[in-house]
Design an enzyme around this catalytic site. Sequence first.
Site, short mmCIF file in Angstrom:
data_model
loop_
_atom_site.label_atom_id
_atom_site.label_comp_id
_atom_site.label_asym_id
_atom_site.label_seq_id
_atom_site.Cartn_x
_atom_site.Cartn_y
_atom_site.Cartn_z
CG ASN A 1 -11.42 4.73 8.49
OD1 ASN A 1 -12.44 5.33 8.16
ND2 ASN A 1 -10.76 3.94 7.67
CE LYS B 1 -5.13 1.44 2.77
NZ LYS B 1 -4.01 0.78 3.47
N GLY C 1 7.66 -4.68 1.94
CA GLY C 1 7.76 -5.00 3.37
C GLY C 1 9.20 -4.97 3.84
CG ASP D 1 -1.14 4.39 5.82
OD1 ASP D 1 -1.24 4.29 4.57
OD2 ASP D 1 -1.99 3.97 6.61
P1 ADP Z 1 2.11 -1.80 3.32
O1 ADP Z 1 2.10 -1.46 4.79
O2 ADP Z 1 1.41 -0.77 2.48
O3 ADP Z 1 1.71 -3.21 2.99
P2 ADP Z 1 4.90 -2.57 3.10
O4 ADP Z 1 4.64 -3.68 4.07
O5 ADP Z 1 5.47 -2.92 1.79
O6 ADP Z 1 3.63 -1.65 2.86
O7 ADP Z 1 5.89 -1.57 3.85
C1 ADP Z 1 6.21 -0.29 3.36
C2 ADP Z 1 7.67 0.02 3.67
O8 ADP Z 1 7.85 -0.01 5.08
C3 ADP Z 1 8.67 -0.98 3.11
O9 ADP Z 1 9.07 -0.61 1.79
C4 ADP Z 1 9.82 -0.86 4.09
O10 ADP Z 1 10.67 0.23 3.75
C5 ADP Z 1 9.12 -0.55 5.40
N1 ADP Z 1 8.92 -1.80 6.18
C6 ADP Z 1 7.82 -2.60 6.18
N2 ADP Z 1 8.00 -3.67 6.97
C7 ADP Z 1 9.24 -3.54 7.51
C8 ADP Z 1 10.04 -4.32 8.42
N3 ADP Z 1 9.58 -5.47 8.94
N4 ADP Z 1 11.28 -3.86 8.73
C9 ADP Z 1 11.74 -2.70 8.23
N5 ADP Z 1 11.06 -1.92 7.36
C10 ADP Z 1 9.82 -2.33 7.01
#
Ligand code: ADP
Length: 320
Positions: A13, A42, A230, A266
Amino acid sequence: MEQSQVVVVGSANADLVLDIDHRPAPGETILASDVVTTPGGKGANQAVAAGKVGGRVAFLGCVGDDDHGRLLRGSLEGAGVDATGLRTVAAPTGTAIISVTPDGENSIMVSPGANRHVTPAMLTGLQDVWASAAVVVLQLEIPMESVAAVAAGATGRVVLNAAPAASLPAEVLAVADPLVVNESEAEFLLAEAGAADGATSPDGEGAPGGDSLAARLLALGPRSVILTLGAAGSVIVERAPDGGARPPVWVPARRVAATDTTGAGDAFVGALAVRLAAGASLTEAVELATAVAAVAVTRRGASTSSPTLVEVEAMFGAVV
Ligand code: ADP
């Protein structure tokens, strides 16, 4: 052509990003910032992330004969991804219109466009590329029957990122190794299966929640599960020889000053796939994925934020 180890089949996209000071009410018109157009989707994001960490990667998908399509092709090729399986079709390139308010919250509208042309028939024509790849990576922004066709025909490992949340046929879930989901996608799948009771993420000690959620996901049928949490990291659950669940493994996130978490998942999936294709264990692959995603959140953009291995090592030293 050399066989790619990682083949990403999915969406591409153009992300059209607008900063706004508040969300418009129905009937209201507001002024936004200049539009910033970046490569996204994605599938393409994951392929770019995988290419940037040095994987031998191919991307299979569709774009339109337009500037956005050329932007995506250039972005994939710039990351070293083989884009010969990126077809140009008679539809506009998929577009995501993303508005971001000052609190960092975003609202997203996606017009799939050319991504609807990633059909089982198109993929059958490219079977020699994906069927015997060491790792095939799938997400859910292309038609589900296409996801199902690849899941059924792949002889290599299938990494299934069940995002955005959607119902999954049991036979697709059954080959996922791992199923990768964030908390909201996990809750969606469990609710669908009628297994969500009590599955909201606990905030216990050690692993900051997610253990029981991940174990419940494994019970839905995938071969392994990675639940991403996250800034709290991720939880891995694999099958024991008796078919049950091994104890969950929590991999904490790297501590960084996050600027933009768009595309963290991603970047994580792309790096994960490259390490799995190289024969690493799930835990080792998640270590790299965690470091790659952490660098990505320190920069703006969905795929433009994804780092090279050299950049990851500059920030954290050698990772596994
Ligand atoms: P999505 O983007 O699919 O919602 P997440 O937010 O769970 O996925 O993030 C995926 C991975 O990225 C997490 O498991 C973590 O390892 C890393 N990550 C995401 N946010 C942070 C952050 N604020 N600080 C450090 N690592 C992060």
